[in-house]
Design an enzyme around this catalytic site. Structure first.
Site, PDB file in Angstrom:
ATOM      1  N   HIS A 358      29.481  10.006 -97.198  1.00 32.54           N
ATOM      2  CA  HIS A 358      30.098   9.670 -95.707  1.00 32.54           C
ATOM      3  C   HIS A 358      31.419   9.614 -95.189  1.00 32.54           C
ATOM      4  O   HIS A 358      31.955   9.382 -94.532  1.00 32.54           O
ATOM      5  CB  HIS A 358      29.166   8.350 -95.874  1.00 32.54           C
ATOM      6  CG  HIS A 358      27.950   8.344 -95.876  1.00 32.54           C
ATOM      7  ND1 HIS A 358      26.818   8.662 -94.403  1.00 32.54           N
ATOM      8  CD2 HIS A 358      26.896   8.985 -96.451  1.00 32.54           C
ATOM      9  CE1 HIS A 358      25.856   8.882 -94.736  1.00 32.54           C
ATOM     10  NE2 HIS A 358      25.231   8.620 -96.167  1.00 32.54           N
ATOM     11  N   LYS A 546      33.202  -0.465 -82.785  1.00 32.41           N
ATOM     12  CA  LYS A 546      33.295   0.400 -84.486  1.00 32.41           C
ATOM     13  C   LYS A 546      33.637  -1.242 -85.113  1.00 32.41           C
ATOM     14  O   LYS A 546      34.925  -1.557 -85.042  1.00 32.41           O
ATOM     15  CB  LYS A 546      33.793   1.563 -84.506  1.00 32.41           C
ATOM     16  CG  LYS A 546      35.415   1.754 -83.857  1.00 32.41           C
ATOM     17  CD  LYS A 546      36.114   2.783 -84.022  1.00 32.41           C
ATOM     18  CE  LYS A 546      35.318   3.913 -82.961  1.00 32.41           C
ATOM     19  NZ  LYS A 546      34.801   4.935 -83.269  1.00 32.41           N
ATOM     20  N   ARG A 547      33.793  -1.022 -85.991  1.00 32.65           N
ATOM     21  CA  ARG A 547      34.748  -1.071 -87.385  1.00 32.65           C
ATOM     22  C   ARG A 547      35.929  -1.678 -87.639  1.00 32.65           C
ATOM     23  O   ARG A 547      36.163  -0.213 -86.577  1.00 32.65           O
ATOM     24  CB  ARG A 547      33.937  -0.880 -88.665  1.00 32.65           C
ATOM     25  CG  ARG A 547      32.908  -1.383 -89.438  1.00 32.65           C
ATOM     26  CD  ARG A 547      32.816  -3.530 -89.406  1.00 32.65           C
ATOM     27  NE  ARG A 547      33.982  -3.605 -90.436  1.00 32.65           N
ATOM     28  CZ  ARG A 547      33.494  -3.910 -91.735  1.00 32.65           C
ATOM     29  NH1 ARG A 547      31.718  -4.256 -92.039  1.00 32.65           N
ATOM     30  NH2 ARG A 547      34.339  -4.847 -92.630  1.00 32.65           N
ATOM     31  N   LYS A 552      40.618   3.786 -87.861  1.00 36.01           N
ATOM     32  CA  LYS A 552      40.168   4.812 -86.426  1.00 36.01           C
ATOM     33  C   LYS A 552      41.116   3.610 -85.500  1.00 36.01           C
ATOM     34  O   LYS A 552      40.247   4.431 -84.390  1.00 36.01           O
ATOM     35  CB  LYS A 552      38.808   3.388 -87.035  1.00 36.01           C
ATOM     36  CG  LYS A 552      38.104   3.870 -87.116  1.00 36.01           C
ATOM     37  CD  LYS A 552      36.654   2.851 -87.836  1.00 36.01           C
ATOM     38  CE  LYS A 552      35.447   3.005 -88.559  1.00 36.01           C
ATOM     39  NZ  LYS A 552      35.127   3.820 -88.789  1.00 36.01           N
ATOM     40  N   THR A 654      28.786   7.779 -85.370  1.00 32.70           N
ATOM     41  CA  THR A 654      27.615   7.230 -84.754  1.00 32.70           C
ATOM     42  C   THR A 654      27.484   7.122 -83.557  1.00 32.70           C
ATOM     43  O   THR A 654      27.011   7.394 -82.523  1.00 32.70           O
ATOM     44  CB  THR A 654      26.603   7.653 -85.815  1.00 32.70           C
ATOM     45  OG1 THR A 654      26.737   6.136 -85.600  1.00 32.70           O
ATOM     46  CG2 THR A 654      26.086   8.430 -86.396  1.00 32.70           C
ATOM     47  N   LYS A 658      25.943   7.339 -79.334  1.00 31.77           N
ATOM     48  CA  LYS A 658      24.977   6.158 -78.576  1.00 31.77           C
ATOM     49  C   LYS A 658      25.289   5.954 -77.247  1.00 31.77           C
ATOM     50  O   LYS A 658      25.205   5.925 -75.826  1.00 31.77           O
ATOM     51  CB  LYS A 658      25.497   4.610 -79.367  1.00 31.77           C
ATOM     52  CG  LYS A 658      24.768   4.916 -80.961  1.00 31.77           C
ATOM     53  CD  LYS A 658      24.794   4.059 -81.703  1.00 31.77           C
ATOM     54  CE  LYS A 658      24.201   4.410 -83.099  1.00 31.77           C
ATOM     55  NZ  LYS A 658      24.864   3.736 -83.837  1.00 31.77           N
TER      56      LYS A 658
HETATM   57  C1  26W Z   1      32.694   0.882-101.758  1.00 32.50           C
HETATM   58  C2  26W Z   1      33.062   0.361-100.158  1.00 32.50           C
HETATM   59  C3  26W Z   1      32.326   1.696 -99.371  1.00 32.50           C
HETATM   60  C4  26W Z   1      31.977   1.164 -97.788  1.00 32.50           C
HETATM   61  C5  26W Z   1      31.624   1.669 -97.141  1.00 32.50           C
HETATM   62  C6  26W Z   1      32.894   2.555 -98.395  1.00 32.50           C
HETATM   63  C7  26W Z   1      32.162   3.240 -98.475  1.00 32.50           C
HETATM   64  C8  26W Z   1      31.360   3.712 -97.182  1.00 32.50           C
HETATM   65  C9  26W Z   1      31.040   3.507 -96.385  1.00 32.50           C
HETATM   66  C10 26W Z   1      30.817   5.106 -96.605  1.00 32.50           C
HETATM   67  C11 26W Z   1      31.301   3.694 -94.741  1.00 32.50           C
HETATM   68  C12 26W Z   1      31.102   4.496 -93.804  1.00 32.50           C
HETATM   69  O1  26W Z   1      29.707   3.755 -93.587  1.00 32.50           O
HETATM   70  N1  26W Z   1      30.950   5.901 -93.795  1.00 32.50           N
HETATM   71  C13 26W Z   1      30.234   6.169 -92.283  1.00 32.50           C
HETATM   72  O2  26W Z   1      28.908   7.187 -92.003  1.00 32.50           O
HETATM   73  C14 26W Z   1      28.862   6.991 -91.047  1.00 32.50           C
HETATM   74  C15 26W Z   1      27.224   7.610 -91.446  1.00 32.50           C
HETATM   75  O3  26W Z   1      27.149   9.070 -91.820  1.00 32.50           O
HETATM   76  C16 26W Z   1      29.665   8.407 -90.437  1.00 32.50           C
HETATM   77  O4  26W Z   1      29.249   8.570 -89.716  1.00 32.50           O
HETATM   78  C17 26W Z   1      31.566   7.915 -90.260  1.00 32.50           C
HETATM   79  O5  26W Z   1      32.089   8.462 -89.318  1.00 32.50           O
HETATM   80  C18 26W Z   1      31.812   7.124 -91.716  1.00 32.50           C
HETATM   81  O6  26W Z   1      33.102   6.071 -91.657  1.00 32.50           O
END
Ligand code: 26W
Length: 819
Positions: A358, A546-547, A552, A654, A658
C-alpha cells in the site's frame, strides 16, 4: 420475518419494549443514547437470524474463504449502514420520525469505531462490505483495540490528542465468543526433542502466553441475506493473577502474563506511513495473526482431513506487511503441530498467502531488529531463518557470484528482518493498489523481485463502497441518481454511466447544484456548531481531508491560500469567486512537521477569517477530528477535491474516489488513482497540475532539485515564504514556523516533496477552477460527468478482480426465506 420487524408498527413496539426491559424507561424519559441502544437491539434480532443462516450455509457448502488479515479496520458507524443494507433505512427513519425522533440524531449516538489510521484501514472496511454484498465467504481478522484512533481537539490552533474510549457504553454490534479462544505464546526458548518415532521436533519452553478472545462483528451484505464476519481479537490473561499462584511458585509468571495481556491490545499505533519500530507492535501483530490462523486451520480441519487441500479452501490476504508474520506462523503450525515435512508445509503456505503493498514511502517499510524478533518469537524466528537460508540459495543459483543481489533481496540482512521480502518470497500474489503504483513497484521499489518472480505481480486498483459513500452519506444525491437511472447502481456502479445523458440537461444541472447546495448547508451548520465559523454556502467548497503527511502536501494548499490573500490585499477588486478552503487531518502524535502544519492552517484561518477588508472572499476552516462519520458529510458538500500529493508518492488514494462519486471536481497531480480517474472522466472534467511521477523520480535520482531557485526567482513565492517567519501568521512568536520555512529552503533534503517546484502550476490550476466555477452550467456538467464516470471505482469491481485473479472464491447464495 424481516419485513415484519421493520414494519413501522412492529418496529416501534419492539423499540418501546427494549427501552422498558433494558432501562425501565419510556420514550419520554429515555435519553438518545438509550433509544439508540434499544433500536440496535431490535436490529440485532434480525441480524442474528441471518448471521446464523449464513454460517450454516457456509458450514454445509464449504465455500473457499478469504481471511483478510489487517491490523486496521476503519469501519465507521454501523447502524445506518446496516439498516441501508437490510433495506430498512427509510422505514426505520419514518418510524423514528413518528416518535418525534430524527434518525440522524440517533445515529450520532453511535461511537465511530476507529480501529484504523487512514486509507489502508478504510479500504479493509470497504472490501468487507463488497465481499458480503457480492456473496463471498470472508472473514476480516483484526485487533479489538481498547482505544482506537485518538480523538483530535484543536486548542489554540494546536492538535491535542484525546483517548478514544469507544467501548465506554458497550458496543451493541459485537458478539464476544470466549468459547473460541486460542492461546498465543511469547518468549522463552526452543528445545529439540526426539519423539517415539525418532523424529526431531521443536518445542517452545518457558514462554509467556495469553488468551485471544474473538469478538464477532456482522458484515451485512446488501439485500442478499448474507452476513460475513469481522473478528476482532481481545487479549486476556490466562489465569487471573491471584495469591494462589504465589503458593504454586509461579507468581512471577502470572504477573507477567497478566501485564502482557493487559497492554497488548490497549491502543492502535496512530502512525500512518511511518514505522515506530516498537516491540509492542510486533507483539500485536503476532497476537492477532496467530489467533486468526489457528482459527482458520481448526475450522478447516472440522470438515477436511488432508491439509494439502488447504489452498482450495483458504486464502490469507495480508494487508500490507503488518500481518506478514503469518507466513512463519502458518509454517510453524504445519511443521510443529501438524507434523508435516518442510516441503509440504512450504507448498501449502506459498499457495495460501498473498500480499498487498500500500505504499512506497521508505519510512513505512517494516523491518524488525533480529534481536527483538528472536527474543519475542524464538521458534517463528528459526523458521524465518530457514526460509531466508533457502531463498538465498535460490538467488545464488540464479545470479551466481552476485552478492549485490543477496544484499538487496535477502529477508534477513544487516541485523534486521525485512517483512516485505518475507511477504514477497512466500506470497503467491503481490499486488499494488493503482496502475501507476504497481508500475512503480515493478520498475523501482521491487524491481529485483519482479525480475525473479514476474508472474506474482499484479495490479488491483482500489475502490470504495457506494453504499456508504453515496447511499448513506448523500441521501439527496442517491435519490436523484435513482430517479434518473434506477436503483441498480447500489450493486452495479457502472450504471452511473447512464447519467451522461443528463450532463448537458439544464434542468438536471440545476437539480444537481441544488442538491450540492443543500449538502453545503448541512456542512455549514456542522462547521458553525463545531468551529463557530460562518461560511458562505454560495462559495466554492474546496476540500482537502486526509491524514496529514508531508507527501500529501497540505502545506502546498495553505501556502497557496497565503498567496491568494496577498493577491487580494494588493488588489481588492481582483476577480476571485468566494471560496471556502476546508481542511481536515490528523497528524501522528510525534510528527512535528505535520503538527506545525495544522497550527499554520489554523493561524492562517485566524488572520484571514477576521480580516473584514477582503469581504469574506476567502475563508479557511479546519474541521476538528476528521473521521469516517463526518467524512461522509464532507464529501457530499465538496465542489473541489484536493488530491495534490507529490506524483509517485500516493499509492492510490481512496478519498479522491469518494469525492468524485459525490460530484466534486478533482484538482490533482497525476498520482495514484488520480491517473485512472483522469482516464475515466476526461481532461475537460478534472484539473491536473504539477510534475509527473517520472519527472519526480528523475530528480530524486539526480539530486538536482534546488528550491532556493524558485524562492529567488519568484517574488510572490518569496513573499509567502518570508511570511512564515516575519510574524504575519504568528505575531507573538516569529520563530513558530521556522521549521516549516527551513524544511522548504534550508534543510538537508530541502523541499523533499517539490512544493515550490509545483507551486506555479498549482496556482494556475486554481485560477482555472476560479474561472470555471463562474460558468455554472459547465461546472454542473463536469460535476455530473464525475458522478457518471465513477463506476470503475466501486470496491465491488476491485473485489471481483481479487476473486477472479487471486482468491478464486465460490459465490454463495443464502436462502433465508424460512428464517
Ligand atoms: C507501520 C506504519 C504504517 C502504518 C500504515 C505503515 C504503512 C501504513 C499504511 C500502508 C499507510 C496507508 O494507509 N496507505 C494507504 O493505503 C491506501 C489503501 O490502499 C492508499 O489508497 C493510500 O494511497 C495509501 O497511502
Amino acid at each position: 420475518m424481516r419485513d415484519n420487524v421493520f414494519n413501522k408498527k412492529v418496529f416501534i413496539k419492539s423499540v418501546k419494549e427494549n427501552l422498558m426491559t433494558q432501562y425501565r424507561k419510556d420514550l419520554s424519559t429515555a435519553s438518545n443514547q438509550e433509544i439508540f441502544q434499544a433500536v440496535c437491539i431490535s436490529v440485532k434480532d434480525v441480524i442474528m437470524d441471518e448471521w446464523l443462516a449464513t454460517q450454516q450455509t457456509f458450514a454445509r457448502e464449504q465455500p473457499k474463504t478469504v481471511y483478510y488479515l489487517s491490523m486496521e479496520f476503519l469501519m465507521g458507524r454501523a447502524l445506518g449502514n446496516i439498516l441501508l443494507n437490510l433495506s430498512a433505512y427509510d422505514e426505520v427513519a419514518e418510524a423514528l420520525q413518528e416518535l418525534g425522533l430524527d434518525i440522524n440524531a440517533i445515529e450520532d449516538e453511535e461511537p465511530d469505531p476507529a480501529l484504523g489510521n487512514g486509507g489502508l484501514g478504510r479500504l479493509a472496511a470497504c472490501f468487507l462490505d463488497s465481499l458480503a454484498t457480492l456473496g463471498y465467504a470472508a472473514c476480516g481478522c483484526g485487533i479489538r483495540y481498547r482505544y482506537g484512533m485518538f480523538k483530535q481537539q484543536i486548542i489554540d490552533g494546536f492538535q491535542i490528542e484525546v483517548p478514544d474510549n469507544w467501548l465506554e457504553h458497550g458496543y451493541p454490534f459485537e458478539l464476544r465468543r470466549p468459547e473460541y479462544r486460542y492461546e498465543v505464546k511469547f518468549g522463552g526458548h526452543v528445545e529439540q526433542e526426539v519423539d517415539e518415532n525418532g523424529k526431531l521436533s521443536f518445542v517452545q519452553k518457558d514462554y509467556r502466553s495469553v488468551w485471544a478472545i474473538p469478538h464477532d462483528m456482522p458484515i451485512v451484505g446488501y439485500k442478499n441475506n448474507l452476513i460475513d464476519t469481522l473478528i476482532i481479537w481481545d487479549a486476556e490473561a490466562k489465569e487471573v493473577f491471584s495469591l494462589d499462584s504465589f503458593d504454586k511458585g509461579d507468581y512471577q509468571k502470572a504477573v507477567e502474563e497478566e501485564m502482557l495481556a493487559r497492554n497488548l491490545v490497549d491502543v492502535l499505533y496512530p502512525n500512518d506511513n511511518h514505522v515506530a519500530g516498537k516491540e509492542l507492535r510486533l507483539k500485536q501483530q503476532y497476537f492477532f495473526v496467530s489467533a486468526s490462523i489457528q482459527r482458520a486451520i481448526e475450522r478447516f480441519k472440522q470438515k477436511n482431513d488432508n491439509l494439502m487441500d488447504m489452498p482450495k479452501k483458504i486464502v490469507f490476504q495480508m494487508n500490507d506487511t503488518h500481518p506478514t508474520v503469518a507466513v512463519a506462523e502458518l509454517m510453524r503450525i504445519l511443521l510443529d503441530d501438524e507434523h508435516l515435512e518442510w516441503d509440504e508445509a512450504w507448498e501449502i503456505t506459498t499457495h495460501c498467502v498473498a500480499y498487498t503493498n500500500h505504499t512506497i514511502m521508505a519510512e513505512a517499510l517494516e523491518k524488525w531488529p533480529i534481536e527483538i524478533f528472536e527474543r519475542l518469537l524464538p521458534r517463528v524466528y528459526q523458521i524465518i531463518d530457514e526460509i531466508n537460508r533457502r531463498f538465498v540459495l535460490e538467488v545464488q543459483a540464479r545470479y551466481p557470484g552476485n552478492d549485490e543481489k543477496i544484499r538487496k533481496m535477502a529477508i534477513l540482512y544487516d541485523g534486521q528482518v525485512r517483512m516485505a521480502h518475507l511477504a514477497i518470497v512466500a506470497g503467491y500474489s503481490i499486488n499494488g493498489v493503482a496502475k501507476l503504483h504497481t508500475e512503480i513497484l515493478k520498475k523501482q521499489e521491487l524491481r529485483d523481485f519482479y525480475e525473479m518472480f514476474p508472474d506474482k505481480f499484479n495490479n488491483k486498483t482500489n475502490g470504495i463502497t457506494q453504499r456508504r459513500f453515496l447511499g448513506h452519506g448523500n441521501r439527496l444525491l442517491a435519490k436523484w441518481v435513482t430517479d434518473k437511472v434506477g436503483d441498480k447502481w447500489y450493486t452495479d456502479l457502472s450504471v452511473l454511466k447512464e447519467l451522461t445523458d443528463y450532463a448537458d440537461n439544464p434542468k438536471a444541472q440545476e437539480e444537481f447544484m441544488e442538491i450540492k447546495h443543500k449538502n453545503k448547508v448541512r456542512l455549514a451548520k456542522y462547521i458553525k456548531e463545531h468551529n463557530g465559523i460562518d461560511v458562505d454556502t454560495n462559495s466554492i467548497f474546496d476540500v482537502q481531508v486526509k491524514r496529514l503527511h508531508e507527501y500529501k502536501r497540505q502545506l502546498l494548499n495553505i501556502l497557496h491560500v497565503m498567496y491568494l490573500y496577498n493577491v487580494i490585499k494588493e488588489n481588492p477588486d481582483v476577480d476571485i469567486y468566494p471560496r471556502t478552503f476546508i481542511f481536515g487531518a490528523k497528524a501522528a502524535a510525534g510528527y512535528e512537521t505535520a503538527k506545525k502544519t495544522i497550527k499554520l492552517i489554523n493561524n492562517v484561518a485566524e488572520v484571514i477569517n477576521n480580516d473584514s477588508s477582503i469581504n469574506g472572499k476567502i475563508k479557511v476552516v479546519f474541521i476538528e477530528d476528521y473521521k469516517v462519520s463526518n467524512a461522509e458529510m464532507i464529501f457530499a458538500a465538496a465542489d473541489v477535491s484536493e488530491q495534490i500529493s507529490t506524483a509517485s508518492k500516493e499509492a492510490s488514494g481512496t478519498g479522491n474516489m469518494k469525492f468524485m462519486l459525490n460530484g466534486a471536481i478533482t484538482l490533482g497531480t497525476l498520482d495514484g488513482a488520480n491517473v485512472e480517474m483522469y482516464d475515466e472522466v476526461g481532461a475537460d472534467n478534472i484539473f491536473i497540475f504539477g510534475m509527473s511521477a517520472d519527472e519526480v523520480i528523475e530528480h530524486e535520482k539526480r539530486h538536482d532539485y534546488n528550491p532556493i531557485d524558485y524562492y529567488n526567482n519568484d517574488p510572490q513565492i518569496k513573499k509567502v515564504l518570508n511570511q512564515l517567519i516575519d510574524g504575519t501568521y504568528s505575531a507573538n512568536d516569529r520563530e513558530l514556523f521556522r521549521t516549516l520555512y527551513n524544511a522548504l529552503l534550508h534543510d538537508k533534503e530541502a523541499d523533499k516533496y517539490f512544493i515550490l517546484a509545483d507551486f506555479r502550476s498549482y496556482a494556475k490550476a486554481q485560477q482555472k477552477v476560479n474561472r470555471y466555477y463562474q460558468d455554472k452550467n459547465s461546472w454542473a456538467k463536469s460535476a455530473i460527468l464525475n458522478v457518471a464516470n465513477a463506476g470503475k471505482f466501486s470496491s465491488d469491481r476491485t473485489i471481483q478482480e481479487y476473486v477472479d485473479d487471486i482468491w478464486h472464491l465460490d459465490k454463495v447464495k443464502i436462502d433465508n426465506t424460512g428464517a
